[in-house]
Design a protein around this motif. Sequence first.
Motif, short mmCIF file in Angstrom:
data_model
loop_
_atom_site.label_atom_id
_atom_site.label_comp_id
_atom_site.label_asym_id
_atom_site.label_seq_id
_atom_site.Cartn_x
_atom_site.Cartn_y
_atom_site.Cartn_z
N LEU A 62 77.99 6.58 85.13
CA LEU A 62 77.39 6.89 83.83
C LEU A 62 77.27 8.40 83.65
CD1 LEU A 62 76.00 6.16 81.19
CD2 LEU A 62 73.86 5.86 82.47
N ASP A 63 76.82 9.10 84.69
CA ASP A 63 76.70 10.55 84.59
C ASP A 63 78.07 11.22 84.44
OD1 ASP A 63 74.02 10.16 84.87
OD2 ASP A 63 73.81 11.24 86.77
N LEU A 64 79.08 10.71 85.13
CA LEU A 64 80.42 11.26 84.99
C LEU A 64 80.94 11.06 83.57
CD1 LEU A 64 82.88 12.59 86.30
CD2 LEU A 64 83.62 10.33 87.07
N ALA A 65 80.68 9.88 83.01
CA ALA A 65 81.08 9.61 81.62
C ALA A 65 80.35 10.53 80.66
CB ALA A 65 80.80 8.14 81.28
N ILE B 268 79.67 15.69 77.20
CA ILE B 268 79.11 17.03 77.08
C ILE B 268 80.23 18.07 77.00
CG2 ILE B 268 77.73 18.79 78.29
CD1 ILE B 268 76.02 16.41 79.35
N TYR B 269 81.30 17.82 77.75
CA TYR B 269 82.45 18.73 77.62
C TYR B 269 83.03 18.64 76.21
CZ TYR B 269 86.90 20.95 77.83
OH TYR B 269 87.96 21.77 77.52
N GLN B 270 83.10 17.43 75.66
CA GLN B 270 83.60 17.32 74.30
C GLN B 270 82.76 18.14 73.33
OE1 GLN B 270 82.82 13.93 71.95
NE2 GLN B 270 84.50 14.29 70.54
N THR B 271 81.44 18.12 73.51
CA THR B 271 80.59 18.93 72.65
C THR B 271 80.98 20.39 72.72
OG1 THR B 271 78.72 17.40 72.92
CG2 THR B 271 78.21 19.63 72.18
N GLY C 251 79.17 20.96 86.35
CA GLY C 251 78.09 20.77 87.29
C GLY C 251 77.58 19.34 87.30
N ILE C 252 77.48 18.74 86.14
CA ILE C 252 77.03 17.35 86.03
C ILE C 252 78.05 16.41 86.67
CG2 ILE C 252 76.57 15.49 84.38
CD1 ILE C 252 75.40 17.74 82.54
N ALA C 253 79.32 16.66 86.40
CA ALA C 253 80.38 15.84 87.00
C ALA C 253 80.36 15.96 88.52
CB ALA C 253 81.74 16.24 86.45
N GLN C 254 80.20 17.18 89.02
CA GLN C 254 80.18 17.40 90.46
C GLN C 254 79.01 16.66 91.10
OE1 GLN C 254 81.15 21.33 92.66
NE2 GLN C 254 78.95 21.41 92.34
N ALA D 288 68.88 18.34 79.19
CA ALA D 288 67.54 18.91 79.35
C ALA D 288 67.31 19.40 80.77
CB ALA D 288 66.49 17.87 78.96
N GLU D 289 67.80 18.64 81.75
CA GLU D 289 67.67 19.07 83.15
C GLU D 289 68.42 20.36 83.39
OE1 GLU D 289 69.05 15.77 85.43
OE2 GLU D 289 67.33 14.49 84.93
#
Length: 383
Positions: free
Chosen positions: A100-103, A108-111, A163-166, A19-20
């Motif tokens: 947790l965000d990295l996981a 999200i990449y799997q999606t 971006g989320i992983a970074q 959502a962010e």
Amino acid sequence: MQSIVDNPTIDQRIDQLTAEWISDIDNSNIPDSLRQVIETMAAQALSSNAKGKRLRARLALAAFQTGLTRQGGDDNPPIGNNRNSNVGFDPSSCEGTGMLDLACAIEIYQTSALIHDDLIDDSPMRRGRPSAHAALGQSLEDRTVGKELGLMLGNMLATASVGIAQNALRQHGMHHSRECLEMFLDMQRAVEIGQSLDIDAQTLDPGKPKAIEQAALSVYEWKTASYTTIAPIELGLAAAGMNAEKAHDTAYAIGLPLGIAFQLADDLIDVIADPRQTGKPQGGDIREGKRTVLLSDAISKAETPDGEALIAMYRAPARTNDDVALALRLFTRTGATAISVRRIRTQWEQARKAVTKFATDSSVCTDPLLEACRRLIPSFITQ
């Protein structure tokens, strides 16, 4: 030892992160007549992320928790210098939130990968609901546009995951942030290569079962193990402070056989499981003409009439309901399903032994890691 984070917590965080990312899209210069498509894709992004088993996230979190318990020997101490194997880490802490965000980024990449996979296979269903491109086509009342937008949605979520992983690595004090981002990108590249190999593998002549077996196992390594098992373990260990090279070697030793076992089990479940439990029609791989190790074993072990029937079926441009029903019977009659069970058990045992060796060599508590690994394999194999 208790699991660090449960699935509802992971689900909630995936929704928040997605959502962010969506909220960052600047709609100010998009005309009103075109805004509906962005809103529809944003809603589908949230929907496509839902209902996952979160196996990859939990494996990454378990690897991170394991990394926190090591007794030295690496360049970096565990975050917080936590050596109590019964404590793990606090998910609300800075490093806990980062992991947790990295996981979640992996999920999200799997999606994104599943969206692309369903497009390639023209699959109408995913997790018991319409696949992303099918849902988009229904929403916009145009099947062709649904496919085109599904492709773009997969790309957008893949970009979002990076971006989320970074952000997770750079903003939360994680070890080896640069190396971990490279690992994340290497994971994506491996899946892209694996998907390309998978597409080409489907053109192999079913009359050459050995070639099918070799190709399928290569695809299982590149396409499945790379992001299902190897990368989650590698990222978790490195983010906890383990030397990046050691994290890679450990993840490969455990994750390669585990990932192959996972894919072999997925192929087996396709032909033996109740569709009400899987959310997918039984024999979907047969209908698509998938070149799997299971198919290779069936053709190799079949008596001449049965083998010829399978070869002719898979050489045909499409398979009917009767074809699927016959193939399901032949996979059992030839002993291919029993061989598959033995293959899965062999690979699982290799992975389990690698976890045990890791515990001995590195003085770590691998209880959470072993449990997370076990979740990827059907219980009748690991019992």
